[in-house]
Scaffold this motif. Structure first.
Motif, PDB file in Angstrom:
ATOM      1  N   SER A 204       0.810  -0.915  -0.240  1.00 20.36           N
ATOM      2  CA  SER A 204      -0.096  -0.125   0.035  1.00 20.36           C
ATOM      3  C   SER A 204       1.123   1.299  -0.017  1.00 20.36           C
ATOM      4  O   SER A 204       2.080   1.025   0.084  1.00 20.36           O
ATOM      5  N   LYS A 205       0.409   2.387  -0.082  1.00 22.88           N
ATOM      6  CA  LYS A 205       0.836   3.829  -0.326  1.00 22.88           C
ATOM      7  C   LYS A 205       0.849   4.482   1.143  1.00 22.88           C
ATOM      8  O   LYS A 205      -0.812   4.385   1.994  1.00 22.88           O
ATOM      9  N   VAL A 206       1.440   4.447   2.038  1.00 23.96           N
ATOM     10  CA  VAL A 206       1.287   5.048   3.273  1.00 23.96           C
ATOM     11  C   VAL A 206       2.245   6.650   3.592  1.00 23.96           C
ATOM     12  O   VAL A 206       3.391   6.525   2.365  1.00 23.96           O
ATOM     13  N   CYS A 207       1.638   7.626   4.428  1.00 25.85           N
ATOM     14  CA  CYS A 207       2.072   8.422   4.017  1.00 25.85           C
ATOM     15  C   CYS A 207       2.204   8.896   5.665  1.00 25.85           C
ATOM     16  O   CYS A 207       1.680   8.298   6.528  1.00 25.85           O
ATOM     17  N   THR A 208       3.792   9.452   6.304  1.00 28.31           N
ATOM     18  CA  THR A 208       3.409   9.969   7.787  1.00 28.31           C
ATOM     19  C   THR A 208       4.361  10.807   7.582  1.00 28.31           C
ATOM     20  O   THR A 208       4.549  11.727   6.728  1.00 28.31           O
ATOM     21  N   ASP A 209       4.949  11.456   8.516  1.00 32.11           N
ATOM     22  CA  ASP A 209       5.954  12.668   9.206  1.00 32.11           C
ATOM     23  C   ASP A 209       7.021  11.981   9.553  1.00 32.11           C
ATOM     24  O   ASP A 209       7.672  10.946   8.782  1.00 32.11           O
ATOM     25  N   GLU A 210       7.915  13.026   9.815  1.00 35.51           N
ATOM     26  CA  GLU A 210       9.352  12.407   9.877  1.00 35.51           C
ATOM     27  C   GLU A 210       9.394  11.575  10.690  1.00 35.51           C
ATOM     28  O   GLU A 210      11.266  11.558  10.718  1.00 35.51           O
ATOM     29  N   TYR A 211       9.063  10.708  11.874  1.00 33.36           N
ATOM     30  CA  TYR A 211       9.374  10.127  12.864  1.00 33.36           C
ATOM     31  C   TYR A 211      10.184   9.346  12.597  1.00 33.36           C
ATOM     32  O   TYR A 211       9.922   8.440  11.454  1.00 33.36           O
ATOM     33  N   THR A 212      11.552   9.496  12.991  1.00 34.37           N
ATOM     34  CA  THR A 212      12.098   7.801  12.698  1.00 34.37           C
ATOM     35  C   THR A 212      11.652   6.677  12.777  1.00 34.37           C
ATOM     36  O   THR A 212      12.108   5.547  12.233  1.00 34.37           O
ATOM     37  N   ALA A 213      10.253   5.757  13.555  1.00 36.47           N
ATOM     38  CA  ALA A 213      10.198   5.045  13.879  1.00 36.47           C
ATOM     39  C   ALA A 213       9.789   4.517  12.695  1.00 36.47           C
ATOM     40  O   ALA A 213       9.490   3.292  12.931  1.00 36.47           O
ATOM     41  N   TYR A 214       9.644   5.677  12.145  1.00 45.16           N
ATOM     42  CA  TYR A 214       9.222   4.730  10.677  1.00 45.16           C
ATOM     43  C   TYR A 214       9.079   4.784   9.405  1.00 45.16           C
ATOM     44  O   TYR A 214       9.144   3.956   8.282  1.00 45.16           O
ATOM     45  N   ASN A 215      10.695   4.728   9.772  1.00 40.26           N
ATOM     46  CA  ASN A 215      11.673   4.887   8.583  1.00 40.26           C
ATOM     47  C   ASN A 215      11.731   3.251   7.941  1.00 40.26           C
ATOM     48  O   ASN A 215      11.897   3.091   6.208  1.00 40.26           O
ATOM     49  N   HIS A 223       7.209   4.714   0.478  1.00 39.79           N
ATOM     50  CA  HIS A 223       6.177   5.550   2.266  1.00 39.79           C
ATOM     51  C   HIS A 223       7.002   6.637   1.450  1.00 39.79           C
ATOM     52  O   HIS A 223       7.697   7.305   0.746  1.00 39.79           O
ATOM     53  N   ASN A 224       5.926   7.763   1.808  1.00 40.21           N
ATOM     54  CA  ASN A 224       5.954   9.265   1.350  1.00 40.21           C
ATOM     55  C   ASN A 224       5.994   9.965   2.486  1.00 40.21           C
ATOM     56  O   ASN A 224       5.182   9.572   3.619  1.00 40.21           O
ATOM     57  N   LYS A 225       6.730  10.703   2.757  1.00 39.84           N
ATOM     58  CA  LYS A 225       6.436  11.819   4.295  1.00 39.84           C
ATOM     59  C   LYS A 225       6.683  12.988   4.489  1.00 39.84           C
ATOM     60  O   LYS A 225       6.726  13.583   3.498  1.00 39.84           O
ATOM     61  N   VAL A 226       6.469  13.801   4.969  1.00 40.12           N
ATOM     62  CA  VAL A 226       5.811  15.387   5.285  1.00 40.12           C
ATOM     63  C   VAL A 226       7.117  15.701   6.370  1.00 40.12           C
ATOM     64  O   VAL A 226       6.776  14.805   7.485  1.00 40.12           O
ATOM     65  N   ASN A 227       7.403  16.418   5.997  1.00 42.44           N
ATOM     66  CA  ASN A 227       8.447  16.991   7.120  1.00 42.44           C
ATOM     67  C   ASN A 227       7.626  18.400   7.823  1.00 42.44           C
ATOM     68  O   ASN A 227       8.306  19.210   8.009  1.00 42.44           O
ATOM     69  N   HIS A 228       7.199  17.946   9.558  1.00 44.71           N
ATOM     70  CA  HIS A 228       6.885  19.097  10.527  1.00 44.71           C
ATOM     71  C   HIS A 228       7.386  19.234  11.551  1.00 44.71           C
ATOM     72  O   HIS A 228       7.190  21.029  11.292  1.00 44.71           O
ATOM     73  N   GLY A 229       8.511  19.214  11.446  1.00 45.00           N
ATOM     74  CA  GLY A 229       9.048  19.812  11.999  1.00 45.00           C
ATOM     75  C   GLY A 229      10.110  21.104  11.554  1.00 45.00           C
ATOM     76  O   GLY A 229      10.393  21.778  11.433  1.00 45.00           O
ATOM     77  N   ALA A 230      10.407  21.253  10.509  1.00 41.49           N
ATOM     78  CA  ALA A 230      10.621  22.328   8.944  1.00 41.49           C
ATOM     79  C   ALA A 230       9.159  22.844   8.170  1.00 41.49           C
ATOM     80  O   ALA A 230       9.249  23.559   7.697  1.00 41.49           O
ATOM     81  N   LYS A 231       7.925  23.284   9.179  1.00 38.26           N
ATOM     82  CA  LYS A 231       7.193  23.495   8.502  1.00 38.26           C
ATOM     83  C   LYS A 231       6.125  22.664   7.303  1.00 38.26           C
ATOM     84  O   LYS A 231       5.277  23.990   6.251  1.00 38.26           O
ATOM     85  N   GLU A 232       6.467  21.847   7.044  1.00 40.30           N
ATOM     86  CA  GLU A 232       5.936  21.095   5.755  1.00 40.30           C
ATOM     87  C   GLU A 232       5.133  19.978   5.820  1.00 40.30           C
ATOM     88  O   GLU A 232       4.880  20.163   6.998  1.00 40.30           O
ATOM     89  N   TYR A 233       3.679  20.246   5.468  1.00 39.94           N
ATOM     90  CA  TYR A 233       2.885  19.666   5.773  1.00 39.94           C
ATOM     91  C   TYR A 233       2.047  19.158   4.700  1.00 39.94           C
ATOM     92  O   TYR A 233       0.709  18.471   4.454  1.00 39.94           O
ATOM     93  N   ALA A 238       2.031  13.718  -0.409  1.00 45.97           N
ATOM     94  CA  ALA A 238       1.731  12.679   1.036  1.00 45.97           C
ATOM     95  C   ALA A 238       1.597  14.470   1.824  1.00 45.97           C
ATOM     96  O   ALA A 238       1.955  15.228   2.282  1.00 45.97           O
ATOM     97  N   HIS A 239       0.553  13.536   2.699  1.00 44.92           N
ATOM     98  CA  HIS A 239      -0.027  14.472   3.845  1.00 44.92           C
ATOM     99  C   HIS A 239      -0.237  14.152   4.856  1.00 44.92           C
ATOM    100  O   HIS A 239      -0.605  12.635   4.989  1.00 44.92           O
ATOM    101  N   THR A 240      -0.654  14.070   6.496  1.00 43.46           N
ATOM    102  CA  THR A 240      -1.129  13.608   6.973  1.00 43.46           C
ATOM    103  C   THR A 240      -2.580  14.023   7.885  1.00 43.46           C
ATOM    104  O   THR A 240      -3.353  14.021   9.149  1.00 43.46           O
TER     105      THR A 240
END
Length: 307
Positions: A204-215, A223-233, A238-240
């Motif tokens: 499946s296609k999954v989207c998460t934030d940048e939390y390392t547990a999801y790597n 797996h696609n990510k958004v970097n919430h720490g860099a204010k990217e939503y 990719a979004h959550t």
């Protein structure tokens, strides 16, 4: 056939007597063919007073036996009214308010609401996610932050510092679809990944934030990510935002209606909000009947609830 009910007034017209409630429950549970809760293949004899007898075991039963209504002293009319309010009010209802509305004690109302929550843990309400739509995965924390608590309520660690006491909850939402949410003891990948693998189909296609547990999700999913720490939503598709929308419903409901719940009962409240969210496209009667049809084999005693 019952007339469609869209309001409490319609509900009371549809179920004016205790017998009308029993008849509706029998239709949903048995569809005209009573089944013994003691032996599903046994012949059943109809007796007086809405009772039935199982031929193989010789035991008597009724439509409430083995369900959340088993041995209840509260009339089914009050149960139906409670279920209607509980399932149709977006943020639920507190036991204090329900106790006033249906004229029972607060303790009885609290037990009644938890029995309804207990019925939500049914295979009919469980789904695996993925393959068709993108699955958004995120975790949140429930409960007040330690820094906002009175000093007498702060939990100290062995060094004298303040411990983090919020309870993490893992959530998975199929975009524009179902939500699965589970209370977890921690946010370690050893805890989170097995739950994700059990509930989200491979490839499946999954989207998460940048939390390392999801790597490590990249080995099983796209797996696609958004970097919430860099204010990217939002990053392309990719979004959550979807699962975060559910978190807002959950937190506002708990804060505004229940105000507080213990960690021991948190999963029940999460299940309650999850089912209401997952049936948001149902009409009022459809949601009512869905829950009412899934109450079998779900008896819960008060001592089991508070142990």
């Amino acid at each position: 056939m019952l007339p469609e009910f869209k309001s409490i007034f319609d509900l009371l017209k549809a179920f004016p007597t205790e017998q009308s409630c029993i008849d509706h429950l029998e239709r949903l549970s048995w569809n005209g063919n009573p089944v013994s809760p003691f032996d599903a293949v046994s012949k059943v004899y109809k007796c007086a007073g809405n009772k039935y007898k199982c031929k193989n075991t010789g035991k008597y039963f009724n439509v409430r036996t083995g369900t959340i209504f088993d041995n209840t002293k509260i009339p089914l009319q009050k149960w139906f009214l409670a279920l209607y309010v509980f399932s149709s009010h977006k943020k639920g209802i507190s036991s204090h308010q329900l106790a006033k509305d249906i004229s029972v004690t607060q303790k009885s109302a609290w037990f009644l609401l938890h029995r309804l929550c207990y019925a939500f843990d049914h295979p009919n309400f469980k789904n695996t996610l993925g393959n068709i739509d993108v699955v958004e995965i995120d975790e949140t924390f429930m409960g007040g932050e330690s820094k906002n608590k009175h000093s007498s309520k702060k939990v100290k660690n062995e060094r004298g510092g303040t411990m983090h006491t919020q309870q993490p909850v893992l959530g998975m939402r199929e975009r524009n679809g179902f939500v699965i949410a589970q209370v977890v003891p921690n946010r370690n990948k050893e805890t989170l990944l097995p739950i994700i693998f059990d509930n989200v189909e491979q490839d499946s296609k999954v989207c998460t934030d940048e939390y390392t547990a999801y790597n490590d999700l990249k080995h099983i999913y796209t797996h696609n990510k958004v970097n919430h720490g860099a204010k990217e939503y939002v990053n392309a598709m990719a979004h959550t935002n979807g699962i975060e929308n559910f978190w807002s419903h959950l937190k506002r409901g708990l804060d505004g209606i229940y105000h507080w719940c213990s960690k021991e009962h948190l999963q029940s409240y999460v299940d309650e909000f999850t089912l209401r969210f997952n049936t948001r496209d149902y009409n009022t009667q459809g949601r009512f009947d869905l829950i009412l049809s899934a109450i079998s084999n779900k008896r819960l005693t008060y001592q089991e609830l508070i142990k």
